[in-house]
Structures are given as structure tokens and as C-alpha cells.
Design a protein around this motif. Structure first.
Motif, PDB file in Angstrom:
ATOM      1  N   ALA B  55       0.818  -1.212   0.000  1.00 48.00           N
ATOM      2  CA  ALA B  55       0.000   0.000   0.000  1.00 48.00           C
ATOM      3  C   ALA B  55       0.854   1.265   0.000  1.00 48.00           C
ATOM      4  O   ALA B  55       0.483   2.262  -0.621  1.00 48.00           O
ATOM      5  CB  ALA B  55      -0.940  -0.010   1.204  1.00 48.00           C
ATOM      6  N   LEU B  56       1.988   1.254   0.709  1.00 48.59           N
ATOM      7  CA  LEU B  56       2.721   2.500   0.933  1.00 48.59           C
ATOM      8  C   LEU B  56       3.951   2.689   0.041  1.00 48.59           C
ATOM      9  O   LEU B  56       4.411   3.813  -0.132  1.00 48.59           O
ATOM     10  CB  LEU B  56       3.171   2.590   2.397  1.00 48.59           C
ATOM     11  N   LEU B  57       4.514   1.600  -0.483  1.00 46.96           N
ATOM     12  CA  LEU B  57       5.788   1.727  -1.190  1.00 46.96           C
ATOM     13  C   LEU B  57       5.597   1.697  -2.704  1.00 46.96           C
ATOM     14  O   LEU B  57       4.756   0.965  -3.217  1.00 46.96           O
ATOM     15  CB  LEU B  57       6.733   0.590  -0.779  1.00 46.96           C
ATOM     16  N   ASP B  58       6.369   2.512  -3.417  1.00 47.84           N
ATOM     17  CA  ASP B  58       6.482   2.373  -4.853  1.00 47.84           C
ATOM     18  C   ASP B  58       7.957   2.574  -5.209  1.00 47.84           C
ATOM     19  O   ASP B  58       8.747   2.970  -4.352  1.00 47.84           O
ATOM     20  CB  ASP B  58       5.548   3.357  -5.571  1.00 47.84           C
ATOM     21  N   PRO B  59       8.337   2.297  -6.464  1.00 51.32           N
ATOM     22  CA  PRO B  59       9.769   2.314  -6.793  1.00 51.32           C
ATOM     23  C   PRO B  59      10.437   3.659  -6.499  1.00 51.32           C
ATOM     24  O   PRO B  59      11.657   3.737  -6.373  1.00 51.32           O
ATOM     25  CB  PRO B  59       9.778   2.012  -8.306  1.00 51.32           C
ATOM     26  N   GLY B  65      10.282   8.095   3.064  1.00 53.13           N
ATOM     27  CA  GLY B  65       9.083   7.296   2.807  1.00 53.13           C
ATOM     28  C   GLY B  65       9.226   5.892   3.366  1.00 53.13           C
ATOM     29  O   GLY B  65       8.286   5.339   3.930  1.00 53.13           O
ATOM     30  N   PHE B  66      10.425   5.307   3.240  1.00 55.68           N
ATOM     31  CA  PHE B  66      10.621   3.945   3.705  1.00 55.68           C
ATOM     32  C   PHE B  66      10.579   3.888   5.233  1.00 55.68           C
ATOM     33  O   PHE B  66       9.996   2.981   5.820  1.00 55.68           O
ATOM     34  CB  PHE B  66      11.956   3.390   3.181  1.00 55.68           C
ATOM     35  N   ILE B  67      11.195   4.913   5.865  1.00 51.00           N
ATOM     36  CA  ILE B  67      11.160   4.946   7.334  1.00 51.00           C
ATOM     37  C   ILE B  67       9.727   5.122   7.824  1.00 51.00           C
ATOM     38  O   ILE B  67       9.305   4.477   8.799  1.00 51.00           O
ATOM     39  CB  ILE B  67      12.090   6.061   7.855  1.00 51.00           C
ATOM     40  N   VAL B  68       8.958   5.963   7.123  1.00 52.12           N
ATOM     41  CA  VAL B  68       7.545   6.141   7.495  1.00 52.12           C
ATOM     42  C   VAL B  68       6.808   4.803   7.400  1.00 52.12           C
ATOM     43  O   VAL B  68       6.049   4.425   8.301  1.00 52.12           O
ATOM     44  CB  VAL B  68       6.875   7.198   6.586  1.00 52.12           C
ATOM     45  N   ALA B  69       7.056   4.073   6.295  1.00 49.96           N
ATOM     46  CA  ALA B  69       6.398   2.777   6.127  1.00 49.96           C
ATOM     47  C   ALA B  69       6.789   1.822   7.263  1.00 49.96           C
ATOM     48  O   ALA B  69       5.943   1.094   7.803  1.00 49.96           O
ATOM     49  CB  ALA B  69       6.771   2.163   4.783  1.00 49.96           C
ATOM     50  N   MET B  70       8.074   1.843   7.660  1.00 48.94           N
ATOM     51  CA  MET B  70       8.517   0.972   8.742  1.00 48.94           C
ATOM     52  C   MET B  70       7.836   1.342  10.055  1.00 48.94           C
ATOM     53  O   MET B  70       7.390   0.471  10.817  1.00 48.94           O
ATOM     54  CB  MET B  70      10.043   1.045   8.901  1.00 48.94           C
ATOM     55  N   ALA B  73       4.242   0.238   9.905  1.00 40.56           N
ATOM     56  CA  ALA B  73       4.122  -1.204  10.097  1.00 40.56           C
ATOM     57  C   ALA B  73       4.290  -1.558  11.575  1.00 40.56           C
ATOM     58  O   ALA B  73       3.510  -2.342  12.137  1.00 40.56           O
ATOM     59  CB  ALA B  73       5.167  -1.933   9.256  1.00 40.56           C
ATOM     60  N   ALA B  74       5.301  -0.941  12.207  1.00 42.39           N
ATOM     61  CA  ALA B  74       5.534  -1.242  13.616  1.00 42.39           C
ATOM     62  C   ALA B  74       4.342  -0.802  14.464  1.00 42.39           C
ATOM     63  O   ALA B  74       3.910  -1.529  15.373  1.00 42.39           O
ATOM     64  CB  ALA B  74       6.815  -0.558  14.090  1.00 42.39           C
ATOM     65  N   ALA B  75       3.787   0.386  14.164  1.00 40.70           N
ATOM     66  CA  ALA B  75       2.653   0.890  14.951  1.00 40.70           C
ATOM     67  C   ALA B  75       1.444  -0.020  14.808  1.00 40.70           C
ATOM     68  O   ALA B  75       0.795  -0.388  15.799  1.00 40.70           O
ATOM     69  CB  ALA B  75       2.307   2.306  14.499  1.00 40.70           C
ATOM     70  N   VAL B 198       5.129  -5.931  21.240  1.00 46.22           N
ATOM     71  CA  VAL B 198       6.448  -5.773  20.605  1.00 46.22           C
ATOM     72  C   VAL B 198       6.714  -6.931  19.644  1.00 46.22           C
ATOM     73  O   VAL B 198       7.214  -6.736  18.524  1.00 46.22           O
ATOM     74  CB  VAL B 198       7.560  -5.691  21.681  1.00 46.22           C
ATOM     75  N   GLY B 199       6.347  -8.150  20.061  1.00 44.52           N
ATOM     76  CA  GLY B 199       6.546  -9.309  19.193  1.00 44.52           C
ATOM     77  C   GLY B 199       5.783  -9.165  17.888  1.00 44.52           C
ATOM     78  O   GLY B 199       6.309  -9.460  16.804  1.00 44.52           O
ATOM     79  N   ALA B 200       4.532  -8.684  17.975  1.00 43.13           N
ATOM     80  CA  ALA B 200       3.736  -8.503  16.757  1.00 43.13           C
ATOM     81  C   ALA B 200       4.311  -7.377  15.909  1.00 43.13           C
ATOM     82  O   ALA B 200       4.318  -7.453  14.674  1.00 43.13           O
ATOM     83  CB  ALA B 200       2.286  -8.213  17.121  1.00 43.13           C
ATOM     84  N   ALA B 201       4.823  -6.302  16.556  1.00 43.47           N
ATOM     85  CA  ALA B 201       5.418  -5.198  15.799  1.00 43.47           C
ATOM     86  C   ALA B 201       6.635  -5.689  15.022  1.00 43.47           C
ATOM     87  O   ALA B 201       6.844  -5.307  13.864  1.00 43.47           O
ATOM     88  CB  ALA B 201       5.807  -4.059  16.745  1.00 43.47           C
ATOM     89  N   LEU B 202       7.445  -6.551  15.646  1.00 42.54           N
ATOM     90  CA  LEU B 202       8.595  -7.117  14.927  1.00 42.54           C
ATOM     91  C   LEU B 202       8.135  -7.968  13.748  1.00 42.54           C
ATOM     92  O   LEU B 202       8.779  -7.988  12.691  1.00 42.54           O
ATOM     93  CB  LEU B 202       9.451  -7.952  15.878  1.00 42.54           C
ATOM     94  N   ALA B 203       6.991  -8.659  13.930  1.00 43.53           N
ATOM     95  CA  ALA B 203       6.480  -9.498  12.839  1.00 43.53           C
ATOM     96  C   ALA B 203       5.996  -8.645  11.673  1.00 43.53           C
ATOM     97  O   ALA B 203       6.279  -8.965  10.504  1.00 43.53           O
ATOM     98  CB  ALA B 203       5.354 -10.391  13.343  1.00 43.53           C
ATOM     99  N   THR B 204       5.269  -7.548  11.952  1.00 44.49           N
ATOM    100  CA  THR B 204       4.821  -6.696  10.834  1.00 44.49           C
ATOM    101  C   THR B 204       6.027  -6.035  10.176  1.00 44.49           C
ATOM    102  O   THR B 204       6.092  -5.920   8.957  1.00 44.49           O
ATOM    103  CB  THR B 204       3.844  -5.603  11.304  1.00 44.49           C
ATOM    104  N   LEU B 205       6.990  -5.616  10.987  1.00 41.11           N
ATOM    105  CA  LEU B 205       8.209  -5.022  10.433  1.00 41.11           C
ATOM    106  C   LEU B 205       8.927  -6.045   9.556  1.00 41.11           C
ATOM    107  O   LEU B 205       9.345  -5.736   8.432  1.00 41.11           O
ATOM    108  CB  LEU B 205       9.115  -4.574  11.586  1.00 41.11           C
ATOM    109  N   GLY B 206       9.059  -7.269  10.065  1.00 40.60           N
ATOM    110  CA  GLY B 206       9.689  -8.333   9.280  1.00 40.60           C
ATOM    111  C   GLY B 206       8.918  -8.588   7.996  1.00 40.60           C
ATOM    112  O   GLY B 206       9.513  -8.780   6.934  1.00 40.60           O
ATOM    113  N   GLY B 207       7.579  -8.570   8.085  1.00 40.67           N
ATOM    114  CA  GLY B 207       6.756  -8.776   6.891  1.00 40.67           C
ATOM    115  C   GLY B 207       6.968  -7.681   5.868  1.00 40.67           C
ATOM    116  O   GLY B 207       7.099  -7.940   4.669  1.00 40.67           O
ATOM    117  N   LEU B 208       7.038  -6.432   6.350  1.00 38.05           N
ATOM    118  CA  LEU B 208       7.275  -5.291   5.455  1.00 38.05           C
ATOM    119  C   LEU B 208       8.624  -5.445   4.758  1.00 38.05           C
ATOM    120  O   LEU B 208       8.735  -5.300   3.539  1.00 38.05           O
ATOM    121  CB  LEU B 208       7.238  -3.989   6.246  1.00 38.05           C
TER     122      LEU B 208
END
Lengths: 323, 295
Positions: B55-59, B65-70, B73-75, B198-208
Motif C-alpha cells: 500500500a505504501l511503497l512504490d519504486p 518514505g521507507f522509514i515512514v512505512a517501517m 508497520a511497527a505501529a 512488541v513481538g507482533a510489531a517485529l512481525a509486521t516489520l519483518g513482513g514489510l
């Protein structure tokens, strides 16, 4: 101990069997064949409960042994004889034998590690079925002839007849599971779940009890596999996928672990939700429906479907999930 | 040297996969170790992170932008984890936890598939990491190296927080003896909820972060969940060092192993897991404290 498996009222059981036997007279051919497949899956779930609920060993391998039975029956049908009784015997033996070989090492673990080892067993059987050419690899085993009951007999082709065969195998397997659960061995199995230390203290080997339970459950799942093949005359590696193993274990919890008949009903609910409700009315959303059923069950039926009726009893529910 | 030369890139790919698996699996491991909850919705939490990338990233996405996406995802991961902690708090039985969390995962997976479609969605790496770098005369995607480095940093930070800070001590104490922590006046439920979040935040971050490597598609949640479970039990439940070792092993089995033994590819992962568990049922590096080691 009698109370834990639920009280059997002879009249009620007889009525239920009569209703199940009458299904081919009441429904059209497709629902009847769906019913036959439900019976085969329900027997796998009963075998899963024998380990998960009664013995306290949550397992994901039963669908694998079901596959061993299903493929064995298919191979016997293609290469040897279309006799269903021979196929049942061979499939049951083959699954029981593999359960013995794999169980020798698997039952040394417990709890979540045992769960993951059984996951590995199930997935490895699935991968073997997916790769070996003489099992049809990813295309599945095809060309299985219709089964017969005695040499020279009419092949069972109509959905009603194969349904009755599946019902017979289901009742046979369920009876074996009940007899085992109520036998002295079943008492030891419950002891493995409740207090393995005390069982050792009275001089019994928990290892042997767990292994024997594992073999019996594997053999029952194999019998269920032969009933599956007798109806579908086709076995696909997809029938042994992880998602099916997960559904078998969840059906046990949904139905009420340790009661044997509850999980059979849980299996029917899961199968009907996925292959009838989702297939006909919510195409492509089987996961959504099953998910809703599971979440609702956790909060509305804390002891599973079987517990709904038994909830007035004073003894606490058992699930045997201790890790 | 010839063998190493031929397989270097495969091994680096294995390390990149290990880095992603570590980020995703460590949450699963800590939640089980501290809360005794087997969270089978962990895969779909991670897939949510991948779709946040869709949803948030494009080339053209830059550093900001990438830090915002991270951060996004963490939030979102924190919120999902807190919700899951609240929902599972009354369910102590493992089998009912499995029924509940897998049910949630199936619902969420269906909804994600409905929103983002059933096709494979590719996620572009951020523009400043889109190129490749030279390693021993071969070019390698810079993004994958960045993932390895970032995962190392997060892993070390996590280890330091858990071993060297007061908050970490509280978490370890909760793992070891929940009742005692309650007795000295700490709401253990808050500690547990925090670990879950925190565990779930790491998982979404890892997924991103996994998006540009693995893509995003329905069904990926189950694959990721299975791999993460294998990582966690191989390494030892509730142990960060175990999650590192498990992730490295699984990463290499899935890349180097598959490339060296293509005929056995589909048997390697579960075969390796079965062997490890039969030799060391508690995993290779079990947690030194608390319930994780018991399982």
C-alpha cells in the motif's frame, strides 16, 4: 472414567445409527457422497482425539496415516484386488505399521515438540505422495476400480452403497476407539495425560502406553483412508496437506477433546462449513466462515460441542494440551 | 575456495532469509516463552506488514518514505499485538488458543485477500537500496544486505533490552515466576501485553522488509507461520539466541540445502527439524529461565 467419554444411551445410539443409515434414502446423490466423505474425515478426527484428548498428545500426523491407508487401498485396488475388505485390512495394517516405525521415536517427545514432530511426519508423508511416480505424484492416484464386498460381487458404484461402506468402517473404527478408551489401556492413556509421574510410580511405562496409543490411532486413521478411497476412487496429495491436518486437530477442539463422539460432530461441522456452506453460498470464503466458527466456538462453547450437553457436570474439562 | 565461490550468493540469500525469519519468529518465541500463548495468528500479522508495503511503497520511495512505512508497520503491529493479547488473555489452554488464533488468522487472511486481491503483489525495495553491490566480483542486491544488517541491529538491541535493562528484567522475571512478580506489585498482564505487542510489531516489520524479497500473496501467511514455528522449536522456545540459530539454520536449509540437494528439496526442512527435535527436544539453545525451556 466412563463419564469422561460421555454416557452412551443404547436407545439414542441406535436411533442415531438408523438415521445415519437412512441418509441414502433421504438425500440426493451428491449430499450422500459428501456425507460419506464426512464419515471418513470424522473417523480421522476420532483417531486424532484418541491421542489429543484421551492421551493428551496433540498431533498433526493423523492425516498422514489417513493418506497411507487411502493410497494403500488404491494400490491394492489397481494392482491386486477390488475387494474392499482386503483393502481395509491392508490400509489399516500399513498405516499401523508406519505409525509403529515413526512412533518409536516420535512418542519420546511431548507437548509442543511432539506436535511439531507429528507436523514433520505429516508433511513428509505429504511430500512423498507428491513426488513418487507410482503414487501418481502431484496428479494423484487415478484409475482405482470400484470396490466389491466379496469375490465376484457387484462393484459398489452408487453413492448410497459406498456411503454405507463408509458408515460401516466409521462405526467399526469408532467402536474400536471407544473400547480402547474404556479398557485398562484407556485408563493408562488417561493417566499419561493426567499424571505421567504417577503412572511411572505404579510401575507402568508411559513410553509403551504412548506408543501403543499412537499405533492404534494410526491404524484407525488408515482404516478411514480406505473408506475415503472406496468412495472417491481417487487420492490426491492435496488430501494430505497441512491445512487438512490442522482442520482435523481443530475439529477435535471444536467438538470437545477427549469425548470421541464430540470430535466426530466437530468434523462434520467443519466439513459442512467448508464443502457445503462455503461452496454453495459464500464461494471462495471457506476460510472466513471456518474462522468465524472457530472464534465463536472458543467463546460460546468453552468445552466444545460435546461440553454443551455435558456442561452441568462438576468435573472440569480436559484437553490434554499441557506442553 | 571454489565451492565457497560458487555458493557464496546462495549462502548470502540464506542469510537474508534468516534475517527476515528471525525478525518474524522472535516475537512468536517470546510470546510463547513469556505468556505461554501459541499465537498461530503470527503469520497473518506478518503478512499484514507485507501488504502495508504494497500500500505504501512504490519504486520512487525515498529514505523518508521507507522509514515512514517501517514506523507505520511497527505501529500497526503494536496495535494488533495488543488486541491479540487481550483476546487470548482468558484462554489458557493451548488447544483452545490454537483454535482461537488460527480462527482469527483465517478471518484476517480472507479479509486481506479480499482487499488486496488473490494475485502475487511484488513490493519494490526503496530507491536508495534498489541497486546492487560487488561482493568478491559478483553483484548482489544491496537491499538484502541492508536487511541482514538491520536485523542484526534489532537482534542485538532486543538482547540488550532483555538482558541489561529493568524492563527486560521484569520480562524475564515474569517468565520465571508470574505470581512472584504480581506479589511485588507489578501487573504481570501489562508486561505480557507489552511483550505480545512488541513481538507482533517485529512481525509486521519483518513482513514489510520481506515484501521486496518474498512478495505478498494469500497463503504466504501459512508458509511464514510454518517456517517461524520451525525456527522457534529448532532454536528453543522463548530464547532469542535460539531464534537466531534456528533462523540461520532454516535460512541455509531453504537456500543452500535446496541448491545442493534439489531432489530432496521438499523433504529437507521437516527432515532437518525432526532430526534436531529427536536429538534435542528442548531445541538447540533453550531459554535459560522460565517455562520456555520446559516445553
Amino acid at each position: 472414567m466412563t463419564r469422561r467419554t460421555g454416557r452412551l444411551r443404547p436407545a439414542g445410539v441406535l436411533l442415531l445409527v438408523v438415521i445415519l443409515a437412512a441418509v441414502p434414502f433421504l438425500l440426493a446423490s451428491y449430499p450422500v457422497s459428501l456425507g460419506g466423505r464426512i464419515l471418513a474425515f470424522a473417523l480421522v478426527v476420532v483417531s486424532t482425539d484418541l491421542l489429543t484428548g484421551v492421551t493428551g498428545m496433540p498431533t498433526l500426523a493423523q492425516v498422514g496415516y489417513f493418506g497411507v491407508g487411502a493410497y494403500s487401498a488404491g494400490l491394492v485396488g489397481i494392482h491386486w484386488t477390488d475387494n474392499l475388505i482386503v483393502q481395509l485390512a491392508v490400509g489399516t495394517l500399513a498405516a499401523g505399521l508406519l505409525a509403529l516405525v515413526t512412533g518409536v521415536v516420535a512418542v519420546r517427545t511431548a507437548g509442543i515438540v511432539f506436535l511439531m514432530v507429528t507436523l514433520a511426519i505429516g508433511e513428509l508423508i505429504h511430500q512423498v505422495a507428491d513426488r513418487l511416480d507410482f503414487l501418481g505424484a502431484s496428479n494423484g492416484l487415478v484409475g482405482i476400480p470400484a470396490g466389491t464386498l466379496y469375490p465376484g460381487g457387484e462393484p459398489l458404484i452408487l453413492a448410497g452403497y459406498t456411503y454405507w461402506w463408509a458408515l460401516l468402517v466409521f462405526l467399526l473404527g469408532l467402536t474400536v476407539a471407544y473400547v480402547v478408551a474404556k479398557s485398562p489401556l484407556g485408563l493408562s492413556m488417561r493417566a499419561v495425560r493426567e499424571s505421567p509421574t504417577r503412572l511411572r510410580a505404579v510401575g507402568q511405562s508411559t513410553y509403551v502406553v504412548r506408543l501403543v496409543a499412537f499405533i492404534i490411532a494410526g491404524a484407525i486413521a488408515g482404516a478411514a483412508g480406505t473408506a475415503w478411497t472406496a468412495q472417491t476412487r481417487f487420492v490426491s496429495p492435496g488430501d494430505l496437506a497441512f491445512s487438512v491436518s490442522a482442520l482435523a486437530l481443530l475439529s477435535v477442539v471444536l467438538g470437545g477433546a477427549g469425548t470421541l463422539w464430540g470430535p466426530a460432530i466437530g468434523a462434520a461441522v467443519v466439513f459442512l462449513t467448508r464443502d457445503w456452506l462455503a461452496a454453495n453460498y459464500f464461494t471462495g470464503h471457506a476460510d472466513l466462515l471456518l474462522g468465524i466458527v472457530f472464534v465463536l466456538a472458543v467463546f460460546l462453547l468453552p468445552r466444545g460441542i460435546a461440553g454443551y450437553q455435558l456442561s452441568r457436570r462438576s468435573d472440569p474439562p480436559h484437553s490434554g494440551a499441557a506442553a | 575456495m571454489g565451492w565457497l565461490d560458487a555458493n557464496l550468493l546462495t549462502m548470502l540469500n540464506g542469510l537474508a532469509l534468516a534475517a527476515l525469519l528471525f525478525l518474524i519468529a522472535v516475537g512468536l518465541s517470546l510470546v510463547f516463552g513469556t505468556m505461554d500463548v501459541l499465537n498461530l495468528a503470527h503469520g497473518v500479522v506478518s503478512l499484514t506488514g507485507a501488504y502495508i508495503g504494497v500500500a505504501l511503497l512504490d519504486p520512487a520511495t525515498g529514505t523518508i518514505g521507507f522509514i515512514v512505512a517501517m514506523l507505520a508497520a511497527a505501529a500497526i503491529g503494536l496495535v494488533l499485538g495488543a488486541v491479540l493479547a487481550a483476546v487470548t488473555s482468558g484462554v489458557s489452554d493451548h488447544l483452545r488458543q490454537a483454535l482461537l488464533t488460527l480462527g482469527i488468522a483465517m478471518i484476517a487472511g480472507d479479509v486481506l485477500g479480499e482487499v488486496f486481491g488473490s494475485d502475487v503483489r511484488s513490493v519494490p525495495p526503496p530507491a536508495f537500496l534498489g541497486g546492487s553491490v560487488e561482493i568478491l566480483g559478483r553483484s548482489y542486491p544491496a537491499y538484502r544486505l541492508a536487511v541482514i544488517v538491520l536485523s542484526l541491529i534489532i537482534g542485538v538491541a532486543l538482547f540488550l533490552v532483555l538482558e541489561r535493562t529493568k524492563a527486560g528484567a521484569l520480562v524475564r522475571a515474569t517468565v520465571a515466576d508470574r505470581t512472584m512478580v504480581e506479589a511485588i506489585g507489578v501487573r504481570s498482564r501489562l508486561v505480557l501485553g507489552g511483550v505480545f505487542a512488541v513481538g507482533a510489531a517485529l512481525a509486521t516489520l519483518g513482513g514489510l522488509l520481506a515484501g521486496p524479497v518474498l512478495g505478498a500473496q494469500p497463503g504466504l501467511d501459512n508458509t511464514v507461520l510454518l517456517l517461524a514455528l520451525v525456527v522457534v522449536v529448532i532454536g528453543g522456545l522463548g530464547s532469542i539466541r535460539g531464534a537466531v540459530l534456528g533462523a540461520v539454520l532454516v535460512g541455509q536449509v531453504q537456500t543452500l540445502g535446496v541448491s545442493l540437494l534439489p531432489d530432496l528439496a521438499s523433504f529437507l526442512l521437516f527432515g532437518a527439524m525432526a532430526v534436531v527435535l529427536l536429538l534435542k527436544p528442548a531445541g538447540l539453545l533453550p531459554a535459560r529461565y522460565g517455562t520456555g525451556a520446559r516445553a
